[in-house]
Design a protein around this motif. Structure first.
Motif, short mmCIF file in Angstrom:
data_model
loop_
_atom_site.label_atom_id
_atom_site.label_comp_id
_atom_site.label_asym_id
_atom_site.label_seq_id
_atom_site.Cartn_x
_atom_site.Cartn_y
_atom_site.Cartn_z
N PHE A 21 0.71 41.05 68.70
CA PHE A 21 0.01 41.22 66.97
C PHE A 21 -0.96 39.83 67.00
N THR A 22 -2.81 40.94 67.33
CA THR A 22 -3.56 40.27 66.71
C THR A 22 -3.64 39.20 65.81
N ALA A 23 -4.99 38.27 65.85
CA ALA A 23 -5.11 38.03 64.03
C ALA A 23 -5.74 38.88 63.54
N GLU A 24 -6.50 39.85 63.82
CA GLU A 24 -6.49 40.85 62.74
C GLU A 24 -5.28 41.96 62.27
N ASP A 25 -4.68 41.87 63.27
CA ASP A 25 -2.88 42.79 62.64
C ASP A 25 -1.99 41.51 61.22
N VAL A 26 -2.49 40.47 61.62
CA VAL A 26 -2.11 39.30 60.88
C VAL A 26 -2.55 39.89 59.35
N ARG A 27 -4.09 39.99 59.75
CA ARG A 27 -5.02 39.73 58.29
C ARG A 27 -4.42 41.03 57.41
N LYS A 28 -3.92 42.38 58.43
CA LYS A 28 -4.16 43.51 57.62
C LYS A 28 -2.77 43.08 56.90
N GLY A 29 -1.92 42.91 58.13
CA GLY A 29 -0.04 43.07 57.56
C GLY A 29 0.21 41.68 55.27
N CYS A 30 -1.05 40.77 55.73
CA CYS A 30 -1.46 40.31 55.17
C CYS A 30 -2.16 40.57 53.48
N ALA A 31 -3.03 41.78 53.90
CA ALA A 31 -3.69 41.99 52.57
C ALA A 31 -2.12 43.35 51.47
N ILE A 32 -1.24 43.84 52.54
CA ILE A 32 -0.60 44.58 52.63
C ILE A 32 0.26 44.12 52.15
N ALA A 33 0.29 43.07 52.07
CA ALA A 33 1.73 42.51 50.86
C ALA A 33 1.03 41.44 50.05
N ALA A 34 -0.02 41.18 49.51
CA ALA A 34 -1.34 40.81 48.57
C ALA A 34 -1.45 42.31 47.64
N LYS A 35 -1.42 43.55 47.80
CA LYS A 35 -1.19 44.91 47.42
C LYS A 35 -0.08 44.97 46.78
N TYR A 36 0.66 44.05 47.25
CA TYR A 36 1.73 45.11 46.41
C TYR A 36 2.50 43.67 46.23
N GLU A 37 2.61 42.17 46.19
CA GLU A 37 3.26 41.55 45.90
C GLU A 37 4.38 41.57 46.19
#
Length: 233
Positions: A21-37
């Motif tokens: 995983f790249t830093a961008e993959d981490v950002r995308k994963g965190c965005a999913i986590a935040a979207k669904y809380e």
């Protein structure tokens, strides 16, 4: 379906652990986590500062892994990893126990190491990963008992990097082995809503998964269909 999307979301640790995983993959994963809380993200140790920054405004906890994925680093290294993760803002710790020690019957050493990591976590919940793929049922039980005696918050089935992951039989065994104060986390191959619900039925209350969005969108779709049927009735 007896669960709401919000309820299931708060049972999921969104996994962002793949080595490529790249830093961008981490950002995308965190965005999913935040979207669904969701309950938390589980990130590689090097990604804790980034995840803390990205999720600061959300209710999502930041967890990381210790001794991952094999569990065979020295206890002092596991303690140092934990201390650094907590210093950098991690609020949940998933540690891999020493599988070789466990298989050798060195239960006291396994327990002492768990205690050391729990002390280093300074009150953050520690989830002890058994890596059931390599264990007999007797060893799984011994690991669960050691984790509870040590003060672990969770026992966890797998890293997701072994030949097999979470199974209903293993999860039911783990649930039977520990008291109500210790929770059970399923991880490794939790990729569908139906799997998650079946595991919840045997007492699992936390799930590690990288398929978070698919699981929650499936539940949302089923809920809309159920509501439509009720309105049409």
């Amino acid at each position: 379906m007896d669960f709401t999307v919000a309820q299931i979301a708060k049972m999921i640790d969104h996994s962002i652990l793949r080595p490529e995983f790249t830093a961008e993959d981490v950002r995308k994963g965190c965005a999913i986590a935040a979207k669904y809380e969701v309950a938390s993200v589980c990130v590689r140790p090097c990604d804790v500062p980034l995840a803390v920054q990205l999720l600061r405004a959300s209710s999502v906890e930041v967890g990381t892994v210790i001794g991952f994925p094999h569990g065979d680093t020295h206890t002092a290294i596991k303690v140092a990893e934990t201390e650094l993760a907590i210093y950098q803002g991690a609020t949940e710790i998933d540690m891999v126990l020493n599988v070789g020690w466990l298989r050798s019957g060195h239960i006291d050493a396994v327990e002492r190491e768990i205690v050391a990591v729990i002390e280093a976590a300074k009150g953050a919940p520690v989830k002890v990963i058994l890596e059931n793929a390599y264990l007999t049922n007797e060893q799984k039980l011994a690991a669960c008992w050691a984790a509870e005696r040590a003060g672990a918050a969770f026992v966890k089935s797998s890293t997701g990097f072994a030949p097999t992951g979470a199974t209903i039989d293993d999860l039911a065994l783990m649930r039977s082995a520990v008291s109500a104060k210790v929770r059970v986390k399923a991880s490794g191959g939790v990729r569908s809503l139906d799997q998650l619900v079946a595991m919840a039925a045997v007492g699992v209350t936390r799930f590690g998964s990288s398929a978070t969005e698919a699981i929650l969108e499936d539940l949302a779709r089923r809920t809309r269909i159920e509501l439509a049927h009720l309105r049409a009735a």
